[in-house]
Design a protein around this motif. Sequence first.
Motif, mmCIF file in Angstrom:
data_model
loop_
_atom_site.group_PDB
_atom_site.id
_atom_site.type_symbol
_atom_site.label_atom_id
_atom_site.label_comp_id
_atom_site.label_asym_id
_atom_site.label_seq_id
_atom_site.Cartn_x
_atom_site.Cartn_y
_atom_site.Cartn_z
ATOM 1 N N SER A 33 0.812 -1.215 0.000
ATOM 2 C CA SER A 33 0.000 0.000 0.000
ATOM 3 C C SER A 33 0.844 1.263 0.000
ATOM 4 N N LEU A 34 2.102 1.183 0.450
ATOM 5 C CA LEU A 34 2.938 2.378 0.573
ATOM 6 C C LEU A 34 3.972 2.505 -0.537
ATOM 7 N N GLU A 35 4.580 1.395 -0.927
ATOM 8 C CA GLU A 35 5.637 1.454 -1.930
ATOM 9 C C GLU A 35 5.848 0.079 -2.542
ATOM 10 N N PRO A 36 6.530 0.019 -3.695
ATOM 11 C CA PRO A 36 6.806 -1.272 -4.332
ATOM 12 C C PRO A 36 7.871 -2.045 -3.567
ATOM 13 N N LEU A 37 8.025 -3.294 -3.954
ATOM 14 C CA LEU A 37 9.096 -4.141 -3.449
ATOM 15 C C LEU A 37 9.768 -4.834 -4.632
ATOM 16 N N PHE A 38 11.038 -5.178 -4.445
ATOM 17 C CA PHE A 38 11.818 -5.833 -5.490
ATOM 18 C C PHE A 38 12.231 -7.222 -5.014
ATOM 19 N N LEU A 39 12.002 -8.223 -5.857
ATOM 20 C CA LEU A 39 12.491 -9.577 -5.593
ATOM 21 C C LEU A 39 13.570 -9.902 -6.611
ATOM 22 N N THR A 40 14.746 -10.273 -6.118
ATOM 23 C CA THR A 40 15.851 -10.684 -6.983
ATOM 24 C C THR A 40 16.262 -12.097 -6.608
ATOM 25 N N VAL A 41 16.159 -13.007 -7.569
ATOM 26 C CA VAL A 41 16.541 -14.401 -7.354
ATOM 27 C C VAL A 41 17.825 -14.668 -8.132
ATOM 28 N N PRO A 42 18.932 -14.935 -7.444
ATOM 29 C CA PRO A 42 20.185 -15.231 -8.137
ATOM 30 C C PRO A 42 20.176 -16.662 -8.667
ATOM 31 N N LEU A 64 16.912 -11.769 -2.584
ATOM 32 C CA LEU A 64 16.735 -10.432 -2.026
ATOM 33 C C LEU A 64 15.294 -9.965 -2.161
ATOM 34 N N LEU A 65 14.741 -9.476 -1.061
ATOM 35 C CA LEU A 65 13.445 -8.804 -1.043
ATOM 36 C C LEU A 65 13.705 -7.407 -0.499
ATOM 37 N N GLU A 66 13.566 -6.377 -1.355
ATOM 38 C CA GLU A 66 14.048 -5.047 -1.008
ATOM 39 C C GLU A 66 13.004 -3.967 -1.277
ATOM 40 N N THR A 67 13.017 -2.942 -0.424
ATOM 41 C CA THR A 67 12.304 -1.707 -0.717
ATOM 42 C C THR A 67 13.133 -0.915 -1.725
ATOM 43 N N PRO A 68 12.572 0.137 -2.339
ATOM 44 C CA PRO A 68 13.376 0.946 -3.266
ATOM 45 C C PRO A 68 14.643 1.506 -2.627
ATOM 46 N N ASP A 69 14.565 1.979 -1.380
ATOM 47 C CA ASP A 69 15.751 2.535 -0.731
ATOM 48 C C ASP A 69 16.786 1.458 -0.438
ATOM 49 N N MET A 70 16.334 0.287 0.002
ATOM 50 C CA MET A 70 17.269 -0.805 0.257
ATOM 51 C C MET A 70 17.991 -1.198 -1.031
ATOM 52 N N ARG A 71 17.260 -1.226 -2.122
ATOM 53 C CA ARG A 71 17.874 -1.604 -3.400
ATOM 54 C C ARG A 71 18.890 -0.550 -3.841
ATOM 55 N N ASN A 72 18.545 0.720 -3.680
ATOM 56 C CA ASN A 72 19.472 1.781 -4.057
ATOM 57 C C ASN A 72 20.750 1.730 -3.222
ATOM 58 N N GLU A 73 20.596 1.540 -1.920
ATOM 59 C CA GLU A 73 21.768 1.482 -1.052
ATOM 60 C C GLU A 73 22.686 0.325 -1.443
ATOM 61 N N ARG A 74 22.096 -0.818 -1.730
ATOM 62 C CA ARG A 74 22.914 -1.972 -2.122
ATOM 63 C C ARG A 74 23.644 -1.704 -3.431
ATOM 64 N N ARG A 75 22.960 -1.112 -4.386
ATOM 65 C CA ARG A 75 23.584 -0.878 -5.688
ATOM 66 C C ARG A 75 24.686 0.179 -5.599
ATOM 67 N N ILE A 76 24.521 1.144 -4.713
ATOM 68 C CA ILE A 76 25.590 2.129 -4.504
ATOM 69 C C ILE A 76 26.838 1.438 -3.974
ATOM 70 N N LEU A 77 26.648 0.537 -3.012
ATOM 71 C CA LEU A 77 27.790 -0.182 -2.450
ATOM 72 C C LEU A 77 28.434 -1.095 -3.490
ATOM 73 N N GLU A 78 27.620 -1.694 -4.360
ATOM 74 C CA GLU A 78 28.150 -2.642 -5.342
ATOM 75 C C GLU A 78 28.838 -1.949 -6.511
ATOM 76 N N THR A 79 28.292 -0.797 -6.947
ATOM 77 C CA THR A 79 28.802 -0.154 -8.162
ATOM 78 C C THR A 79 29.560 1.132 -7.898
ATOM 79 N N GLY A 80 29.361 1.721 -6.717
ATOM 80 C CA GLY A 80 30.002 2.996 -6.436
ATOM 81 C C GLY A 80 29.343 4.168 -7.125
ATOM 82 N N GLU A 81 28.196 3.923 -7.787
ATOM 83 C CA GLU A 81 27.505 5.002 -8.482
ATOM 84 C C GLU A 81 26.568 5.735 -7.528
#
Length: 470
Positions: free
Chosen positions: A98-107, A191-208
Amino acid sequence: MRIGRRAALAGLMSLPALAEAQDTAATLHDLARRATIYLFPVYEMYRARWRATADETNPQRQRLNRFRHMPTLADSRTRDVTTPNADTLYSSAWLDLSLEPLFLTVPPVGDLYYSYAFIDLFTDNFLVVSHRARGNGLATHMIVGPKWNGDAPGDVTLVRAPTNSVWLLGRILLDGPDELDRVRILQSRVLLETPDMRNERRILETGELMRFRTQAPPEPVADWPAPHPDEPFDLFDTSLRALGESPLPERDRPLFEALAPLKLKPGRKFDQRSFSDIERHAIRAGIEQGHADIRAAAGRGRTIDGWTYGQRHLGNFGDDYLYRAATALTALGALMPDEAVYVSCAVDADRQPLSGALRYTLTFPADNLPPARAFWSLSAYEVTPEGRAFFIDNPIDRYSIGDRTRGLTRGPDGSLTIHIQRDQPPREHADNWLPAPAGPMRLVLRAYQPDAALIEGRYRVPPVRRNSSP
């Protein structure tokens, strides 16, 4: 005793009113029966969600929008959901969209079977991310609520959920005890992530540097009231509360309009005070009849040699409300036939009810094992009075037997005979023993990634036969 003329006339005048009251009660009885069948799956989803996220007595209580990974296979202590399997490690999450989307990533998980099913409030599988559907590549899905507006990133698959409340149920095959640590690691990498969790992880992984919101929405809190299944109208109260969380499907609007005399309003408590005592009695009787109809439909489907085969619309029920309700009672969270086929048995070859007080055998000819590309298994369950099914404690801790069970003994012709009984069989049959409960019993044969012969109903499971030998 003499009856006065005035009293007699009054009695005659009341006959039409009495007939009208009886007609109204009969109508309310039938509508309550239909409403029970419609609302029961919603009620079961609410109960499971409340138990997992809000029940303070649950030592495994979990946060919304977070996985709870089961570190061991289901056993006799597993009682949260009916008819669990004993082949895969479960991962479960209750989503609030109801508040925001979620992301599921299956490696990638190698060659192991896996599936992550998204189940809406009405128990439909609206998305399954699996080995069959997605293969073994990296896959990210963005799950949004029914009223979400916005743009999805280009590197994800956008999926719109029909309801804000969603059950995400993951399964990864445990192919033997020595694989336990590996499967637990695979669970933790999903991974089950909120938009902010996903952004934080990608910043750490890519440095962008990526765009952040100035303020994240508050974390959803599981503060729903407890269900009270012993109260006669709790089915209505609890289900209506849950229905208020999401738009009513267009598919169901005609049915809901037909139920108008019951004054059911999503998001509101059932107004039982607006009905007379006679009417309330009729509604309660209708609810009881609805539950009886659901229990009676639990074995619905084509039954051949005692085995009942599920229907093709299992997991996506459409307007087949009775099948939906019966499945919620006996197999909440069941997958669609393309992903898994479930065949159940409650009677033997002579059509007598299965009971742990007796001994049985099930023999598969060498060329007639269940055709499954992933795996198959057979489980035995005790059946509760209301129709749910659970594993029972047994001395060898065996809750399923199948194509991955080590040490099974084959006959000289290559056939496989499974011994289903409460007490341990003689030594020559002990390797093929599937422990049974003491009383009423249900068998469930599962085939994951089934061949077309199973999906289309051309494969036949052999009958279960009573075994008079010790």
